[in-house]
Design an enzyme around this catalytic site. Structure first.
Site, PDB file in Angstrom:
ATOM      1  N   HIS A   1      50.427  32.415  38.281  1.00  0.00           N
ATOM      2  CA  HIS A   1      49.159  33.028  37.923  1.00  0.00           C
ATOM      3  C   HIS A   1      49.255  33.596  36.512  1.00  0.00           C
ATOM      4  O   HIS A   1      50.287  34.114  36.106  1.00  0.00           O
ATOM      5  CB  HIS A   1      48.745  34.120  38.913  1.00  0.00           C
ATOM      6  CG  HIS A   1      49.784  35.157  39.184  1.00  0.00           C
ATOM      7  ND1 HIS A   1      50.905  34.920  39.964  1.00  0.00           N
ATOM      8  CD2 HIS A   1      49.876  36.447  38.784  1.00  0.00           C
ATOM      9  CE1 HIS A   1      51.634  36.021  40.032  1.00  0.00           C
ATOM     10  NE2 HIS A   1      51.031  36.959  39.322  1.00  0.00           N
TER      11      HIS A   1
ATOM     12  N   ASP B   1      42.400  41.596  39.499  1.00  0.00           N
ATOM     13  CA  ASP B   1      43.679  42.109  39.992  1.00  0.00           C
ATOM     14  C   ASP B   1      43.404  43.386  40.786  1.00  0.00           C
ATOM     15  O   ASP B   1      42.595  44.205  40.370  1.00  0.00           O
ATOM     16  CB  ASP B   1      44.612  42.404  38.811  1.00  0.00           C
ATOM     17  CG  ASP B   1      46.033  42.664  39.239  1.00  0.00           C
ATOM     18  OD1 ASP B   1      46.272  43.684  39.932  1.00  0.00           O
ATOM     19  OD2 ASP B   1      46.920  41.870  38.891  1.00  0.00           O
ATOM     20  N   ILE B   2      44.080  43.559  41.921  1.00  0.00           N
ATOM     21  CA  ILE B   2      43.832  44.753  42.744  1.00  0.00           C
ATOM     22  C   ILE B   2      44.533  45.993  42.197  1.00  0.00           C
ATOM     23  O   ILE B   2      44.261  47.099  42.648  1.00  0.00           O
ATOM     24  CB  ILE B   2      44.219  44.526  44.217  1.00  0.00           C
ATOM     25  CG1 ILE B   2      45.710  44.228  44.366  1.00  0.00           C
ATOM     26  CG2 ILE B   2      43.353  43.442  44.844  1.00  0.00           C
ATOM     27  CD1 ILE B   2      46.206  44.280  45.799  1.00  0.00           C
TER      28      ILE B   2
END
Length: 120
Positions: free
Chosen positions: A106, A36-37
């Site tokens: 997701h 995850d960013i």
């Protein structure tokens, strides 16, 4: 009815296709897992199906075998990231009020430290 076809304007479809870079953790024939960013825990990976479904409910209704594969892969990601023994959380946000910002289902796999309880 959803058919799982990639959507041209979907960020995660573009990551799955390799059009947008991501730090990939694992890949299977049906899923891709990547960092995850904006991590919310020491380990925060996303597991997405290669097929496009808007959210977990749409996925389960249209491709239950893929929903199961997504959960199995979430466990494999936790194992690969070294958080399976200590415990981890799998989260599906469903639609905007729940915090879903990319409308391609997701699973968030979170772990690596004690996680707060919900509502804290």
């Amino acid at each position: 009815m959803a058919d799982g076809r990639p959507q041209p304007d979907c960020l995660f479809c573009k990551i799955v296709a390799g059009e947008i870079p991501a730090t990939v953790v694992r890949e299977t024939e049906t899923t891709v897992a990547f960092k995850d960013i904006n991590p919310q825990a020491p380990v925060h990976d996303l597991v997405v199906p290669r097929a496009h479904y808007r959210n977990a409910v749409e996925l389960a209704a249209n491709a239950p075998e893929l929903a199961a594969a997504l959960l199995v892969e979430a466990a494999a990601v936790a194992e690969a990231e070294g958080v399976a023994d200590g415990g981890y959380r799998v989260v599906f946000n469903t639609d905007a009020h729940a915090g879903q910002t990319v409308f391609h289902v997701h699973a968030h796999v979170l772990g690596g430290d004690f996680l707060s309880t919900f509502g804290s």
